[in-house]
Design a protein around this motif. Structure first.
Motif, PDB file in Angstrom:
ATOM      1  N   GLU A  50     -33.991 -24.117-141.952  1.00  0.00           N
ATOM      2  CA  GLU A  50     -33.714 -23.515-143.165  1.00  0.00           C
ATOM      3  C   GLU A  50     -32.336 -22.881-143.599  1.00  0.00           C
ATOM      4  OE1 GLU A  50     -36.193 -20.139-145.609  1.00  0.00           O
ATOM      5  OE2 GLU A  50     -35.601 -19.423-143.723  1.00  0.00           O
ATOM      6  N   THR A  51     -32.044 -23.164-144.766  1.00  0.00           N
ATOM      7  CA  THR A  51     -30.574 -22.582-145.099  1.00  0.00           C
ATOM      8  C   THR A  51     -30.639 -21.933-146.338  1.00  0.00           C
ATOM      9  OG1 THR A  51     -30.119 -24.583-146.703  1.00  0.00           O
ATOM     10  CG2 THR A  51     -29.369 -24.643-144.273  1.00  0.00           C
ATOM     11  N   LEU A  52     -30.103 -20.418-146.418  1.00  0.00           N
ATOM     12  CA  LEU A  52     -30.162 -19.626-147.304  1.00  0.00           C
ATOM     13  C   LEU A  52     -28.619 -19.109-147.928  1.00  0.00           C
ATOM     14  CD1 LEU A  52     -33.019 -17.325-145.676  1.00  0.00           C
ATOM     15  CD2 LEU A  52     -33.243 -19.025-147.645  1.00  0.00           C
ATOM     16  N   SER A  53     -28.542 -19.182-149.004  1.00  0.00           N
ATOM     17  CA  SER A  53     -27.442 -18.795-149.872  1.00  0.00           C
ATOM     18  C   SER A  53     -27.255 -17.391-149.887  1.00  0.00           C
ATOM     19  CB  SER A  53     -26.939 -19.468-150.986  1.00  0.00           C
ATOM     20  OG  SER A  53     -26.809 -20.985-150.828  1.00  0.00           O
ATOM     21  N   GLY A  54     -26.287 -16.665-149.566  1.00  0.00           N
ATOM     22  CA  GLY A  54     -26.139 -15.098-149.819  1.00  0.00           C
ATOM     23  C   GLY A  54     -24.829 -14.480-149.533  1.00  0.00           C
ATOM     24  N   TYR A  55     -24.936 -13.240-149.644  1.00  0.00           N
ATOM     25  CA  TYR A  55     -23.676 -12.448-149.301  1.00  0.00           C
ATOM     26  C   TYR A  55     -23.468 -11.726-148.096  1.00  0.00           C
ATOM     27  CZ  TYR A  55     -24.624 -13.496-154.289  1.00  0.00           C
ATOM     28  OH  TYR A  55     -24.951 -14.247-155.295  1.00  0.00           O
ATOM     29  N   GLY A  57     -20.611  -9.296-145.044  1.00  0.00           N
ATOM     30  CA  GLY A  57     -19.293  -9.112-144.571  1.00  0.00           C
ATOM     31  C   GLY A  57     -18.705  -7.830-145.429  1.00  0.00           C
ATOM     32  N   GLY A  58     -19.493  -7.583-146.542  1.00  0.00           N
ATOM     33  CA  GLY A  58     -18.894  -6.461-147.440  1.00  0.00           C
ATOM     34  C   GLY A  58     -19.325  -5.172-147.180  1.00  0.00           C
ATOM     35  N   ARG A  59     -19.113  -4.418-148.321  1.00  0.00           N
ATOM     36  CA  ARG A  59     -19.481  -2.802-148.241  1.00  0.00           C
ATOM     37  C   ARG A  59     -20.539  -2.702-148.937  1.00  0.00           C
ATOM     38  NH1 ARG A  59     -14.329  -3.726-149.399  1.00  0.00           N
ATOM     39  NH2 ARG A  59     -14.443  -3.627-151.928  1.00  0.00           N
ATOM     40  N   ASN A  60     -20.918  -3.348-150.401  1.00  0.00           N
ATOM     41  CA  ASN A  60     -22.169  -2.956-151.158  1.00  0.00           C
ATOM     42  C   ASN A  60     -23.256  -3.404-150.617  1.00  0.00           C
ATOM     43  OD1 ASN A  60     -19.609  -2.888-152.415  1.00  0.00           O
ATOM     44  ND2 ASN A  60     -20.729  -2.426-154.617  1.00  0.00           N
ATOM     45  N   LYS A  61     -24.405  -2.755-150.763  1.00  0.00           N
ATOM     46  CA  LYS A  61     -25.657  -2.833-150.289  1.00  0.00           C
ATOM     47  C   LYS A  61     -26.307  -3.830-151.311  1.00  0.00           C
ATOM     48  CE  LYS A  61     -30.130  -1.103-148.610  1.00  0.00           C
ATOM     49  NZ  LYS A  61     -30.803   0.165-148.364  1.00  0.00           N
ATOM     50  N   ASP A  62     -27.056  -5.058-151.116  1.00  0.00           N
ATOM     51  CA  ASP A  62     -27.769  -5.851-151.995  1.00  0.00           C
ATOM     52  C   ASP A  62     -26.630  -6.173-153.408  1.00  0.00           C
ATOM     53  OD1 ASP A  62     -30.079  -7.262-152.963  1.00  0.00           O
ATOM     54  OD2 ASP A  62     -30.991  -5.660-153.733  1.00  0.00           O
ATOM     55  N   ALA A  78     -21.990 -16.851-148.428  1.00  0.00           N
ATOM     56  CA  ALA A  78     -22.353 -17.355-147.110  1.00  0.00           C
ATOM     57  C   ALA A  78     -23.635 -18.048-146.943  1.00  0.00           C
ATOM     58  CB  ALA A  78     -22.384 -15.869-146.008  1.00  0.00           C
ATOM     59  N   LEU A  79     -23.504 -18.676-145.908  1.00  0.00           N
ATOM     60  CA  LEU A  79     -24.912 -19.647-145.551  1.00  0.00           C
ATOM     61  C   LEU A  79     -25.540 -19.030-144.123  1.00  0.00           C
ATOM     62  CD1 LEU A  79     -26.655 -21.946-146.984  1.00  0.00           C
ATOM     63  CD2 LEU A  79     -25.208 -23.287-145.114  1.00  0.00           C
ATOM     64  N   TYR A 160     -27.503 -10.353-147.302  1.00  0.00           N
ATOM     65  CA  TYR A 160     -28.061 -10.360-148.660  1.00  0.00           C
ATOM     66  C   TYR A 160     -28.407 -11.734-149.250  1.00  0.00           C
ATOM     67  CZ  TYR A 160     -26.611  -5.587-147.868  1.00  0.00           C
ATOM     68  OH  TYR A 160     -26.341  -4.246-146.913  1.00  0.00           O
ATOM     69  N   LEU A 161     -29.512 -11.970-149.642  1.00  0.00           N
ATOM     70  CA  LEU A 161     -29.817 -13.096-150.334  1.00  0.00           C
ATOM     71  C   LEU A 161     -29.221 -13.294-151.689  1.00  0.00           C
ATOM     72  CD1 LEU A 161     -33.857 -13.826-149.617  1.00  0.00           C
ATOM     73  CD2 LEU A 161     -31.695 -15.359-148.934  1.00  0.00           C
ATOM     74  N   ALA A 162     -28.654 -14.587-151.997  1.00  0.00           N
ATOM     75  CA  ALA A 162     -28.267 -14.733-153.318  1.00  0.00           C
ATOM     76  C   ALA A 162     -29.392 -14.987-154.258  1.00  0.00           C
ATOM     77  CB  ALA A 162     -27.344 -15.841-153.513  1.00  0.00           C
ATOM     78  N   GLU A 163     -29.176 -14.695-155.481  1.00  0.00           N
ATOM     79  CA  GLU A 163     -30.174 -14.988-156.667  1.00  0.00           C
ATOM     80  C   GLU A 163     -31.085 -16.386-156.404  1.00  0.00           C
ATOM     81  OE1 GLU A 163     -27.215 -12.089-158.052  1.00  0.00           O
ATOM     82  OE2 GLU A 163     -27.287 -14.005-157.041  1.00  0.00           O
TER      83      GLU A 163
END
Length: 201
Positions: A50-55, A57-62, A78-79, A160-163
């Motif tokens: 499975e591959t999931l696009s998302g975010y 490494g940063g500060r903000n939650k979700d 990120a993937l 965090y999963l992208a939309e």
């Protein structure tokens, strides 16, 4: 004798840690610019589940795409890959990762510039960290590129999963995806870096 016993114990616990780290399924997380393009590179590999696009490494939650694309959250596009280590190794995933990015660019990737598009390897355990550092050092020492390798190696954190419309975008919107990829110059630059015969992108 004590030194031999210590050596045996170190080797034993190293083996145990490696075995635990490579339990199936396993996860790998990479940032290589636009996550649509990274999905298409890894989905076709035997052993990738499975591959999931998302975010990450940063500060903000979700965070939302709008927040991340603004460049102020600290997140990378990120993937996250779920894979079977009995069918494909983390070392092989690293090879595919390197051949799908420009490791000399610290301002983004291809036409996409900004901190959210920088390349990075996010390791999930010590063995992944070791292999990631080893692969980066090998690439730098190969002198393939005159510039230093800029890809960061960081500990994995929350992902965090992208939309939903970002997931499998290249499959759901093949024409717009190919248009974006072509106009962004991704393949042209990859050919310059790795050669046109590259078959792992």
């Amino acid at each position: 004798m004590k030194r031999l016993i210590v050596l045996i114990l170190v080797m034993f616990f190293s083996f145990i840690n490696y075995a635990q780290a490579e339990q199936s399924p396993a996860k790998a997380t990479f940032a290589g610019g636009c996550f649509w393009c990274m999905e298409s590179a890894f989905d076709k590999l035997p052993g990738v589940l499975e591959t999931l696009s998302g975010y990450t490494g940063g500060r903000n939650k979700d965070p939302s795409y709008e927040q991340v694309s603004g460049g102020w959250t600290g997140h990378y596009e990120a993937l996250q890959i779920t894979y079977d280590p009995e069918k494909i190794s983390y070392r092989q995933l690293l090879q595919v990762f390197w051949h799908n990015i420009d490791p000399t660019d610290d301002e983004g990737q291809f036409c996409d510039k900004g901190p959210q598009y920088r390349s990075a390897i996010f390791y999930h355990h010590d063995e992944q960290k070791r292999l990631a550092l080893e692969s980066k050092n090998n690439l730098q020492n190969s002198q393939k590129f005159p510039e230093p390798i800029k890809t960061a190696i960081k500990a994995a954190g929350p992902f965090y999963l992208a939309e939903p419309y970002h997931q499998n975008y290249y499959r759901k919107n093949p024409l717009s995806y190919q248009f974006y990829r072509y106009t962004c110059g991704r393949d042209r630059r990859l050919n310059e870096l790795w050669g046109e015969s590259n078959d792992i992108r």
